[in-house]
Design an enzyme around this catalytic site. Structure first.
Site, PDB file in Angstrom:
ATOM      1  N   GLU A  46      14.308 -15.568  28.772  1.00  0.00           N
ATOM      2  CA  GLU A  46      14.153 -16.176  30.103  1.00  0.00           C
ATOM      3  C   GLU A  46      12.950 -15.499  30.743  1.00  0.00           C
ATOM      4  OE1 GLU A  46      15.910 -18.644  31.364  1.00  0.00           O
ATOM      5  OE2 GLU A  46      17.495 -18.786  29.862  1.00  0.00           O
ATOM      6  N   CYS A  67      11.231 -15.914  39.658  1.00  0.00           N
ATOM      7  CA  CYS A  67      10.559 -16.443  38.463  1.00  0.00           C
ATOM      8  C   CYS A  67      10.074 -17.873  38.640  1.00  0.00           C
ATOM      9  CB  CYS A  67      11.512 -16.359  37.271  1.00  0.00           C
ATOM     10  SG  CYS A  67      13.107 -17.149  37.570  1.00  0.00           S
TER      11      CYS A  67
HETATM   12  P1  NAD Z   1      10.029  -6.719  32.846  1.00  0.00           P
HETATM   13  O1  NAD Z   1       9.645  -7.542  31.661  1.00  0.00           O
HETATM   14  O2  NAD Z   1       9.089  -5.632  33.269  1.00  0.00           O
HETATM   15  O3  NAD Z   1      11.439  -5.996  32.624  1.00  0.00           O
HETATM   16  C1  NAD Z   1      12.624  -6.686  32.367  1.00  0.00           C
HETATM   17  C2  NAD Z   1      13.607  -5.804  31.637  1.00  0.00           C
HETATM   18  O4  NAD Z   1      13.030  -5.465  30.388  1.00  0.00           O
HETATM   19  C3  NAD Z   1      13.977  -4.492  32.315  1.00  0.00           C
HETATM   20  O5  NAD Z   1      15.381  -4.260  32.183  1.00  0.00           O
HETATM   21  C4  NAD Z   1      13.205  -3.444  31.514  1.00  0.00           C
HETATM   22  O6  NAD Z   1      13.887  -2.209  31.406  1.00  0.00           O
HETATM   23  C5  NAD Z   1      13.136  -4.075  30.153  1.00  0.00           C
HETATM   24  N1  NAD Z   1      11.956  -3.679  29.374  1.00  0.00           N
HETATM   25  C6  NAD Z   1      10.795  -3.146  29.825  1.00  0.00           C
HETATM   26  N2  NAD Z   1       9.955  -2.914  28.788  1.00  0.00           N
HETATM   27  C7  NAD Z   1      10.616  -3.288  27.669  1.00  0.00           C
HETATM   28  C8  NAD Z   1      10.276  -3.290  26.279  1.00  0.00           C
HETATM   29  N3  NAD Z   1       9.100  -2.872  25.832  1.00  0.00           N
HETATM   30  N4  NAD Z   1      11.204  -3.772  25.412  1.00  0.00           N
HETATM   31  C9  NAD Z   1      12.395  -4.230  25.842  1.00  0.00           C
HETATM   32  N5  NAD Z   1      12.761  -4.255  27.146  1.00  0.00           N
HETATM   33  C10 NAD Z   1      11.879  -3.789  28.043  1.00  0.00           C
HETATM   34  O7  NAD Z   1      10.288  -7.753  34.023  1.00  0.00           O
HETATM   35  P2  NAD Z   1      10.630  -7.469  35.543  1.00  0.00           P
HETATM   36  O8  NAD Z   1       9.422  -6.891  36.222  1.00  0.00           O
HETATM   37  O9  NAD Z   1      11.918  -6.754  35.674  1.00  0.00           O
HETATM   38  O10 NAD Z   1      10.887  -8.968  36.056  1.00  0.00           O
HETATM   39  C11 NAD Z   1       9.839  -9.835  36.391  1.00  0.00           C
HETATM   40  C12 NAD Z   1       9.596 -10.872  35.336  1.00  0.00           C
HETATM   41  O11 NAD Z   1      10.822 -11.497  34.956  1.00  0.00           O
HETATM   42  C13 NAD Z   1       8.727 -12.009  35.845  1.00  0.00           C
HETATM   43  O12 NAD Z   1       7.840 -12.399  34.827  1.00  0.00           O
HETATM   44  C14 NAD Z   1       9.718 -13.111  36.147  1.00  0.00           C
HETATM   45  O13 NAD Z   1       9.156 -14.410  36.133  1.00  0.00           O
HETATM   46  C15 NAD Z   1      10.714 -12.915  35.059  1.00  0.00           C
HETATM   47  N6  NAD Z   1      12.024 -13.475  35.422  1.00  0.00           N
HETATM   48  C16 NAD Z   1      12.476 -14.554  34.736  1.00  0.00           C
HETATM   49  C17 NAD Z   1      13.681 -15.130  35.085  1.00  0.00           C
HETATM   50  C18 NAD Z   1      14.208 -16.323  34.351  1.00  0.00           C
HETATM   51  O14 NAD Z   1      15.370 -16.655  34.540  1.00  0.00           O
HETATM   52  N7  NAD Z   1      13.422 -16.994  33.527  1.00  0.00           N
HETATM   53  C19 NAD Z   1      14.447 -14.569  36.119  1.00  0.00           C
HETATM   54  C20 NAD Z   1      13.963 -13.454  36.781  1.00  0.00           C
HETATM   55  C21 NAD Z   1      12.740 -12.919  36.428  1.00  0.00           C
END
Ligand code: NAD
Length: 478
Positions: free
Chosen positions: A220, A254
């Protein structure tokens, strides 16, 4: 509470114990699934106040009513929908066996079986919803789960871990807390399914890690969701709805509209209406408790960096309601509207995920469509207009995760329809029956009839001279 998991070893041990418990338990009845979901519902009812307080503190300003609406009530809606419908979803489904076995008493059906343990990684922007809405459908499908909240909201993450430790046997649902290192270790585990909500870039490394264990993934992700304002649109109403969307969670959503395509001659009109509508919602900024702050200094610097770069490149930027002197201690910011910035500027390439948006003037709607199609596929697309033929044209010639017509973000609130991305905005889906299917294994069962006619029909070796002719007679165009 002390039983929080925060190490890779602890996580691996918990996962293998959950998998063993899953196998040991065998089929998971509807009442067991409902009871697990009910336990999550009861947890939310019990903990919603401290959770909303934790989110307020983690963001440095997030109205508790908003957190209750977005994260608590939003999660409850998914949980209750799954609880109330799972029994119908999980029934075996009879299928028609092929001829001539259908005449000989063969039977066939599809079983919807749980996969085992689902790993769920959440984001900071909707810290409960991105964990508990997928959890609703994972539990409805009969799975167990391990959750990993975002480290960007540490108080909320810790409270989620404590609440689950209190309300759940960790063999059913466990929580692991920690930062990027634990997140990487999480995605390297042999889960039976992995749900990742986060950025497109991190999503790629999640999928790479999952590939080592052939773990199926639901990604997502995000992206730059566009809105097209048609010439037939009511500009004032569109501006009011876009203002609400951009003011929601400080634009940190998002499916927040990033790029708004406006008929060239209506641009100033639209901007004026947007200013009026947004200022009515948020007449002040720095001291306004209704405005959600940018979550931390790093994200603030990221968004401000995009704006500075666009300004340096000559773009016009309007602040609504007013420009503010930067104050590092306060992360609430006005909405910044960037008008027609250079195509190669960061704000045109990167997801904004904050209190800013871009207005792009167009002459013909097909130019807007072509521009959207030249970009990575977005998570959402919005069309405002009253011309049905044009609406159909826009929908037929674009692709996005979902669509809302004449409003913004509403499709994501549907419980009875799938939510997910396409291309760079993700893969897989949850919400509704499709969420149940995402976390189920669809297992076809064929039960052979007692009588096997193949020998008497000359279909088995040693083949007779008629076998080839009989097969060729079946090669027909209809
Ligand atoms: P992010 O990708 O920085 O982090 C998300 C999660 O991934 C966190 O729990 C983090 O600990 C983990 N993470 C970080 N690095 C990782 C790695 N190398 N491997 C595995 N996991 C890792 O995202 P964010 O800043 O928390 O959220 C913002 C992003 O999420 C935006 O791009 C937004 O559009 C998207 N988002 C999507 C939805 C959806 O339903 N499609 C909903 C909310 C947010």
């Amino acid at each position: 509470m002390s039983c929080t998991i925060s190490s890779a070893e602890g996580l691996a041990g918990q996962l293998s114990e959950q998998k063993a418990a899953f196998i040991e338990a065998g089929a998971v009845s509807a009442s067991e699934r409902r009871a697990r979901i009910q336990r999550v519902i009861d947890l939310l009812v019990r903990y919603h106040k401290p959770l909303a307080e934790a989110m307020d503190a983690d963001f440095g300003g997030r109205p508790q009513g908003f957190s209750v609406m977005n994260d608590v009530v939003g999660s409850l809606a998914s949980l209750k929908h799954a609880r109330n419908n799972l029994e119908g979803w999980m029934q075996d489904e009879q299928r028609q066996p092929f001829a001539p076995y259908d005449q000989l008493g063969a039977q066939a059906w599809v079983m919807y079986q749980p996969k085992g343990t689902v790993g769920i990684i959440g984001t900071w922007n909707a810290p409960l919803f991105t964990l508990l809405s997928p959890l609703a459908y994972a539990l409805a499908a009969g799975n167990r789960a391990i959750l990993k909240p975002s480290e960007v909201v540490p108080r909320t993450a810790q409270l989620i871990a404590e609440a689950f430790a209190e309300c759940f046997d960790p063999l059913e649902v466990a929580v692991v807390t920690g930062g990027v290192e634990i997140a990487k270790a999480f995605t390297a585990q042999p889960f039976d399914h992995l749900v990742f909500t986060g950025s497109t870039e991190v999503g790629k490394s999640v999928m790479r890690n999952a590939a080592d264990n052939l773990v199926p993934v639901t990604l997502e992700l995000g992206g730059k969701s566009p809105a097209i304002l048609a010439r037939s649109a009511d500009m004032e109403a569109a501006a009011a709805r876009i203002a609400v969307a951009k003011g929601t969670n400080g634009g940190q959503i998002c499916i927040s509209p990033d790029l708004v395509y406006v008929p060239r001659e209506r641009l100033e009109d639209f901007l004026g209406s947007l200013r009026t509508a947004y200022s009515e919602l948020f007449p002040t900024v720095a001291d306004n408790p209704d405005l959600v702050a940018v979550v931390n200094g790093q994200h603030l610097a990221r968004v401000e960096g995009y704006l500075q770069q666009a300004q340096d490149a000559g773009a016009r930027i309007e602040s609504i309601p007013e420009a503010l002197p930067a104050n590092a201690d306060n992360r609430r910011r006005p909405l910044r509207v960037v008008i027609d910035p250079p195509r190669d500027s960061h704000i045109m390439q990167q997801e904004i995920f904050g209190p800013a948006m871009v207005l792009l003037p167009y002459d013909e709607i097909d130019q807007a469509i072509a521009d959207i199609n030249a970009r990575p596929r977005p998570l959402a697309l919005y069309y405002f207009g009253e011309d049905l033929a044009e609406q159909r044209h826009v929908l037929a010639h674009t692709l996005s995760g979902g669509v809302t017509v004449n409003d913004v973000m509403m499709h994501a609130a549907m419980h009875d329809a799938p939510f997910g991305g396409v291309g760079a905005s993700g893969m897989g889906r949850y919400h509704g029956r499709e969420g149940f299917l995402e976390f189920s294994h669809l297992r076809t069962v064929f039960k052979a009839p007692a009588h096997d006619p193949r020998r008497e029909w000359g279909l088995l070796p040693p083949y007779s001279e008629h076998f080839l002719a009989a097969m060729e007679a079946l090669v027909t165009p209809d």
